[in-house]
Design an enzyme around this catalytic site. Structure first.
Site, mmCIF file in Angstrom:
data_model
loop_
_atom_site.group_PDB
_atom_site.id
_atom_site.type_symbol
_atom_site.label_atom_id
_atom_site.label_comp_id
_atom_site.label_asym_id
_atom_site.label_seq_id
_atom_site.Cartn_x
_atom_site.Cartn_y
_atom_site.Cartn_z
ATOM 1 N N ARG A 23 3.302 -9.893 6.961
ATOM 2 C CA ARG A 23 4.756 -9.680 7.037
ATOM 3 C C ARG A 23 5.129 -8.764 8.124
ATOM 4 N NH1 ARG A 23 6.440 -8.813 0.737
ATOM 5 N NH2 ARG A 23 5.263 -10.423 0.023
ATOM 6 N N PRO B 295 0.761 -1.272 0.047
ATOM 7 C CA PRO B 295 0.034 -0.041 -0.063
ATOM 8 C C PRO B 295 0.852 1.285 0.057
ATOM 9 C CG PRO B 295 -0.640 -1.479 1.770
ATOM 10 C CD PRO B 295 0.783 -1.867 0.972
ATOM 11 N N GLU B 296 0.487 2.247 -0.878
ATOM 12 C CA GLU B 296 1.208 3.369 -1.038
ATOM 13 C C GLU B 296 0.075 4.533 -0.652
ATOM 14 O OE1 GLU B 296 4.193 4.854 -3.247
ATOM 15 O OE2 GLU B 296 4.664 2.960 -4.128
ATOM 16 N N HIS C 221 -2.848 -14.539 10.167
ATOM 17 C CA HIS C 221 -2.332 -13.237 10.077
ATOM 18 C C HIS C 221 -3.400 -12.274 10.421
ATOM 19 C CE1 HIS C 221 1.327 -14.981 8.688
ATOM 20 N NE2 HIS C 221 0.781 -15.335 7.406
#
Length: 269
Positions: free
Chosen positions: A109, A2-3, A90
């Site tokens: 992550r 994601p930016e 997750h």
DNA sequence: ACGTGATCCTGGAAGC
DNA sequence: TGCTTCCAGGATCACG
């Protein structure tokens, strides 16, 4: 990964589901994110969500007495789903709402963050940020002034959060291509005129991505859980070896500041 | 002060 | 087929 546009699209996506809802519970299944998820986060329980804003790539969910601060890292995903929905691998944090839904944070992550910021304290990571690229605070003059004498590459310069926030690797590459600037060029050796162009292309590329629902590679999902897709056409990012759309020259890649960098050696000087 | 590089983490892809 | 290696990425920290 994601930016800024993806974070903004996430904000727009989750806001209608969250605003005005009371938080009944916060379930933390794994505290091991970028920083440990603090116990103080529980202060948000029983509070009503007032508004959700974005600062750089952080989402701030305001509950009156403070904000839940979320960062998606590079693989974080937010979804609004039924609180009863069984969690999968997750699914680290649930913010459970009075309407039976929850905001579920999934991050394989664990580069992301979930923090608590009381009203009277500014988190250090939010205190030193440069201007938002899509506001009038982000000007060519700022780039010109800050770049003076700088020898580091212009790409590194525009990705520096002290200079301007929210310009990640993909959009830095694209904005430099659109402005015709070689990413390796020393920041102090880019003309004022070209900084005017670059300021504009940064704004344009981010605005376009937001309008199109955010660029997605593989780690972004819309807030309703639909799978991501390529929404924006990238002209250099990930295209080394392919011909430039403008001049047919082969797109090259180099590593700058440990980041893969793509550019057209003909169009960008 | 400035600039560079290592580090965190996981899963998917590529290589053998 | 199954193993190993590499790579992606933002932000921080440790160094020269």
């Amino acid at each position: 990964m994601p930016e800024l546009p993806e974070v903004e699209v996430s904000r727009l996506g989750i806001t209608p589901w969250l605003q005005g809802q009371t938080i009944t519970n916060i379930i933390v299944r794994d505290v091991r994110l970028r920083w440990p998820v603090p116990d103080t986060l529980q202060q948000a329980c029983g509070r009503t969500i007032q508004h959700i804003r974005r600062r750089a790539k952080y989402l701030l969910i305001n509950v009156g007495i403070g904000d839940i601060v979320l960062h998606l890292g590079m693989s974080g995903k937010l979804r609004v789903i039924d609180a009863q929905h069984p969690p999968v691998k997750h699914d680290h944090v649930d913010i459970v709402l009075s309407n039976g839904k929850c905001l579920r944070y999934n991050d394989p992550r664990r580069f992301g963050a979930c923090l608590w910021q009381p009203n009277d304290v500014l988190l250090p990571l939010l205190s030193k940020l440069g201007p938002e690229p899509l506001t009038s605070d982000f000007t060519p003059q700022r780039l010109i002034t800050l770049a003076k004498g700088k020898k580091s590459p212009v790409k590194t310069f525009i990705m520096d959060n002290d200079v301007v926030v929210g310009v990640g690797n993909i959009y830095a590459n694209e904005a430099l291509f659109m402005a015709g600037i070689d990413p390796r060029r020393a920041a102090g050796r880019v003309s004022a005129k070209r900084y005017q162009m670059l300021t504009q292309t940064i704004k344009t590329v981010l605005e376009k991505a937001i309008a199109q629902g955010g660029t997605t590679l593989k780690d972004f999902a819309q807030s309703d859980g639909s799978p991501g897709y390529f929404a924006q056409h990238l002209r250099v990012y990930g295209r080394s070896g392919e011909p430039c759309e403008v001049c047919d020259t082969e797109i090259k890649s180099v590593v700058i500041g440990q980041r893969n960098t793509f550019f057209c050696p003909e169009c960008q000087r």
